[in-house]
Design a protein around this motif. Structure first.
Motif, PDB file in Angstrom:
ATOM      1  N   GLU A 172       0.826  -1.210   0.000  1.00  0.00           N
ATOM      2  CA  GLU A 172       0.000   0.000   0.000  1.00  0.00           C
ATOM      3  C   GLU A 172       0.861   1.262   0.000  1.00  0.00           C
ATOM      4  O   GLU A 172       0.555   2.229  -0.692  1.00  0.00           O
ATOM      5  CB  GLU A 172      -0.960   0.002   1.193  1.00  0.00           C
ATOM      6  N   ARG A 173       1.931   1.251   0.760  1.00  0.00           N
ATOM      7  CA  ARG A 173       2.778   2.448   0.808  1.00  0.00           C
ATOM      8  C   ARG A 173       3.479   2.672  -0.531  1.00  0.00           C
ATOM      9  O   ARG A 173       3.605   3.810  -0.985  1.00  0.00           O
ATOM     10  CB  ARG A 173       3.810   2.370   1.934  1.00  0.00           C
ATOM     11  N   ARG A 174       3.919   1.606  -1.173  1.00  0.00           N
ATOM     12  CA  ARG A 174       4.550   1.766  -2.492  1.00  0.00           C
ATOM     13  C   ARG A 174       3.588   2.415  -3.479  1.00  0.00           C
ATOM     14  O   ARG A 174       3.984   3.271  -4.272  1.00  0.00           O
ATOM     15  CB  ARG A 174       5.014   0.412  -3.023  1.00  0.00           C
ATOM     16  N   LYS A 175       2.333   2.010  -3.436  1.00  0.00           N
ATOM     17  CA  LYS A 175       1.330   2.605  -4.334  1.00  0.00           C
ATOM     18  C   LYS A 175       1.172   4.099  -4.046  1.00  0.00           C
ATOM     19  O   LYS A 175       1.092   4.914  -4.971  1.00  0.00           O
ATOM     20  CB  LYS A 175      -0.019   1.895  -4.177  1.00  0.00           C
ATOM     21  N   LEU A 176       1.121   4.451  -2.773  1.00  0.00           N
ATOM     22  CA  LEU A 176       0.987   5.862  -2.395  1.00  0.00           C
ATOM     23  C   LEU A 176       2.233   6.655  -2.784  1.00  0.00           C
ATOM     24  O   LEU A 176       2.135   7.798  -3.256  1.00  0.00           O
ATOM     25  CB  LEU A 176       0.717   5.982  -0.892  1.00  0.00           C
ATOM     26  N   MET A 177       3.393   6.053  -2.602  1.00  0.00           N
ATOM     27  CA  MET A 177       4.641   6.713  -2.986  1.00  0.00           C
ATOM     28  C   MET A 177       4.669   6.957  -4.499  1.00  0.00           C
ATOM     29  O   MET A 177       5.073   8.035  -4.956  1.00  0.00           O
ATOM     30  CB  MET A 177       5.840   5.866  -2.553  1.00  0.00           C
ATOM     31  N   ALA A 178       4.234   5.970  -5.264  1.00  0.00           N
ATOM     32  CA  ALA A 178       4.208   6.105  -6.726  1.00  0.00           C
ATOM     33  C   ALA A 178       3.259   7.229  -7.144  1.00  0.00           C
ATOM     34  O   ALA A 178       3.568   8.005  -8.061  1.00  0.00           O
ATOM     35  CB  ALA A 178       3.814   4.781  -7.373  1.00  0.00           C
ATOM     36  N   LYS A 179       2.129   7.343  -6.471  1.00  0.00           N
ATOM     37  CA  LYS A 179       1.188   8.436  -6.785  1.00  0.00           C
ATOM     38  C   LYS A 179       1.825   9.794  -6.505  1.00  0.00           C
ATOM     39  O   LYS A 179       1.648  10.746  -7.263  1.00  0.00           O
ATOM     40  CB  LYS A 179      -0.095   8.289  -5.969  1.00  0.00           C
ATOM     41  N   LYS A 180       2.561   9.883  -5.414  1.00  0.00           N
ATOM     42  CA  LYS A 180       3.218  11.149  -5.075  1.00  0.00           C
ATOM     43  C   LYS A 180       4.294  11.480  -6.109  1.00  0.00           C
ATOM     44  O   LYS A 180       4.426  12.634  -6.526  1.00  0.00           O
ATOM     45  CB  LYS A 180       3.827  11.072  -3.675  1.00  0.00           C
ATOM     46  N   ILE A 181       5.044  10.485  -6.523  1.00  0.00           N
ATOM     47  CA  ILE A 181       6.078  10.699  -7.539  1.00  0.00           C
ATOM     48  C   ILE A 181       5.435  11.161  -8.846  1.00  0.00           C
ATOM     49  O   ILE A 181       5.926  12.086  -9.500  1.00  0.00           O
ATOM     50  CB  ILE A 181       6.915   9.419  -7.746  1.00  0.00           C
ATOM     51  N   ARG A 182       4.331  10.542  -9.213  1.00  0.00           N
ATOM     52  CA  ARG A 182       3.642  10.929 -10.450  1.00  0.00           C
ATOM     53  C   ARG A 182       3.162  12.381 -10.370  1.00  0.00           C
ATOM     54  O   ARG A 182       3.353  13.161 -11.312  1.00  0.00           O
ATOM     55  CB  ARG A 182       2.463  10.000 -10.726  1.00  0.00           C
ATOM     56  N   ALA A 183       2.550  12.736  -9.258  1.00  0.00           N
ATOM     57  CA  ALA A 183       2.061  14.114  -9.091  1.00  0.00           C
ATOM     58  C   ALA A 183       3.226  15.101  -9.171  1.00  0.00           C
ATOM     59  O   ALA A 183       3.106  16.170  -9.785  1.00  0.00           O
ATOM     60  CB  ALA A 183       1.321  14.249  -7.761  1.00  0.00           C
ATOM     61  N   TYR A 184       4.335  14.738  -8.579  1.00  0.00           N
ATOM     62  CA  TYR A 184       5.538  15.576  -8.629  1.00  0.00           C
ATOM     63  C   TYR A 184       6.007  15.745 -10.075  1.00  0.00           C
ATOM     64  O   TYR A 184       6.257  16.863 -10.535  1.00  0.00           O
ATOM     65  CB  TYR A 184       6.617  14.927  -7.761  1.00  0.00           C
ATOM     66  N   TYR A 185       6.110  14.647 -10.793  1.00  0.00           N
ATOM     67  CA  TYR A 185       6.561  14.695 -12.186  1.00  0.00           C
ATOM     68  C   TYR A 185       5.634  15.561 -13.038  1.00  0.00           C
ATOM     69  O   TYR A 185       6.090  16.374 -13.838  1.00  0.00           O
ATOM     70  CB  TYR A 185       6.646  13.282 -12.776  1.00  0.00           C
ATOM     71  N   GLU A 186       4.352  15.392 -12.833  1.00  0.00           N
ATOM     72  CA  GLU A 186       3.384  16.120 -13.658  1.00  0.00           C
ATOM     73  C   GLU A 186       3.380  17.621 -13.380  1.00  0.00           C
ATOM     74  O   GLU A 186       2.888  18.397 -14.194  1.00  0.00           O
ATOM     75  CB  GLU A 186       1.992  15.515 -13.484  1.00  0.00           C
ATOM     76  N   LYS A 187       3.946  18.029 -12.252  1.00  0.00           N
ATOM     77  CA  LYS A 187       4.043  19.462 -11.936  1.00  0.00           C
ATOM     78  C   LYS A 187       5.337  20.090 -12.445  1.00  0.00           C
ATOM     79  O   LYS A 187       5.497  21.302 -12.373  1.00  0.00           O
ATOM     80  CB  LYS A 187       3.946  19.676 -10.423  1.00  0.00           C
ATOM     81  N   LEU A 188       6.256  19.254 -12.916  1.00  0.00           N
ATOM     82  CA  LEU A 188       7.543  19.793 -13.392  1.00  0.00           C
ATOM     83  C   LEU A 188       7.367  20.585 -14.673  1.00  0.00           C
ATOM     84  O   LEU A 188       6.519  20.389 -15.463  1.00  0.00           O
ATOM     85  CB  LEU A 188       8.554  18.658 -13.613  1.00  0.00           C
TER      86      LEU A 188
END
Length: 178
Positions: free
Chosen positions: A162-178
């Motif tokens: 579950e934490r890996r999934k949440l971490m991946a979502k955070k990474i995606r959101a970060y990337y999409e804001k770049l």
């Protein structure tokens, strides 16, 4: 930049929801995926776990302790002896030293429950979060599943997933804001 467009074509939902999650299944603190997760936490100006106003970025750059969310000794005492298992990057966070000491080797269900109880008693021993809403936001910001307060070592694999999934979502959101 045609090369960037080509690279971005590989960043499908499958990459974000499957491949990235799988790449977070590592015990290497030098993992580029962990580094990007930490960068996302810094860029987002996330508070550290259990502490409003104590920024993750300050802990990572100056004085934070790497903390096993499911403490290493707790896992070992309960038969999870493989270093590659208890040192999964999804089990790491940064805490300030007083918070790390207060958590100690307690199982997550115990110390997360204490954090929730502090809101009712007003006696703060672990961090400084003063409301359940603040705790829930803090857990979300730190990609920690809310259910952790009910979990034991038997739920460790579920926690990691579950934490890996949440971490991946955070990474995606970060990337999409770049």
């Amino acid at each position: 930049m045609p090369w960037l467009e080509e690279v971005e074509k590989t960043l499908s939902d499958t990459f974000w929801n499957v491949e990235l999650v799988q790449n977070l299944e590592t015990s290497s603190v030098n993992s580029p995926y962990l580094c990007v997760f930490w960068a996302a936490s810094c860029r987002e100006s996330s508070d550290s776990l259990f502490n409003e106003g104590s920024k993750f970025s300050n802990l990572i750059t100056t004085m934070g302790d790497v903390h096993h969310i499911f403490p290493k000794q707790y896992l070992i005492d309960n038969g999870i002896n493989d270093k590659a298992k208890y040192n999964q990057v999804a089990n790491f966070t940064y805490l300030d030293t007083p918070t790390n000491i207060a958590v100690g080797k307690d199982e997550p269900g115990k110390y997360f429950t204490k954090v929730f109880e502090q809101c009712k008693t007003g006696e703060y021993h672990i961090g400084n979060l003063k409301s359940e809403d603040a705790i829930k936001k803090n857990l979300a910001d730190n990609c920690v599943p809310l259910e952790i307060k009910d979990w034991t070592f038997k739920d460790y694999e579920k926690f990691l997933t579950e934490r890996r999934k949440l971490m991946a979502k955070k990474i995606r959101a970060y990337y999409e804001k770049l």
